[in-house]
Design a protein around this motif. Sequence first.
Motif, PDB file in Angstrom:
ATOM      1  N   LEU A   1       0.866  -1.172   0.000  1.00 22.01           N
ATOM      2  CA  LEU A   1       0.000   0.000   0.000  1.00 22.01           C
ATOM      3  C   LEU A   1       0.902   1.221   0.000  1.00 22.01           C
ATOM      4  CD1 LEU A   1      -2.912   1.259   0.472  1.00 22.01           C
ATOM      5  CD2 LEU A   1      -2.186   1.454   2.844  1.00 22.01           C
TER       6      LEU A   1
ATOM      7  N   PHE B   1      -4.533   6.494  -2.215  1.00 21.23           N
ATOM      8  CA  PHE B   1      -3.698   5.310  -2.019  1.00 21.23           C
ATOM      9  C   PHE B   1      -3.520   4.560  -3.318  1.00 21.23           C
ATOM     10  CE2 PHE B   1      -8.011   3.991  -1.691  1.00 21.23           C
ATOM     11  CZ  PHE B   1      -8.047   2.764  -2.341  1.00 21.23           C
TER      12      PHE B   1
ATOM     13  N   VAL C   1      -2.368   0.427  -4.521  1.00 20.76           N
ATOM     14  CA  VAL C   1      -1.950  -0.927  -4.205  1.00 20.76           C
ATOM     15  C   VAL C   1      -1.128  -1.373  -5.406  1.00 20.76           C
ATOM     16  CG1 VAL C   1      -2.663  -3.293  -3.728  1.00 20.76           C
ATOM     17  CG2 VAL C   1      -3.998  -1.381  -2.804  1.00 20.76           C
TER      18      VAL C   1
END
Length: 115
Positions: A4, A80, A82
């Motif tokens: 992350l 964010f 991933v």
Amino acid sequence: MHYLLGVRIDENDLPYSDEEMAASFARVGAVNDQMKAAGIWVFGGGLQPSDSATVVRVEHGRTEMTDGPFAETKEQLGGFYVIEVDDLDAALAWSERLAEACRVPIEVRPFEGIA
């Protein structure tokens, strides 16, 4: 391994001018395209301001819902990514590109596992 990459912002420093936002979106878009081309992109997105959040807690069988997170900090999670890369060094290299593009700190955290 999945990581992350958390985009840390100070909501008190917002909003940026239209010109600053356009330049930021262009820089970040370029890094997004690089991640996708490298095949490491899993998912990413920006978040609404922290005052739009609801925190749900269950204690002793009782559910409590409160507005926004309760944290005494200047930085909030503004977005964010991933990513899936071989190791922490690779994740840190991508976070460096993001930090330069976003001009804010990037928090890097490995996943425990993927369900």
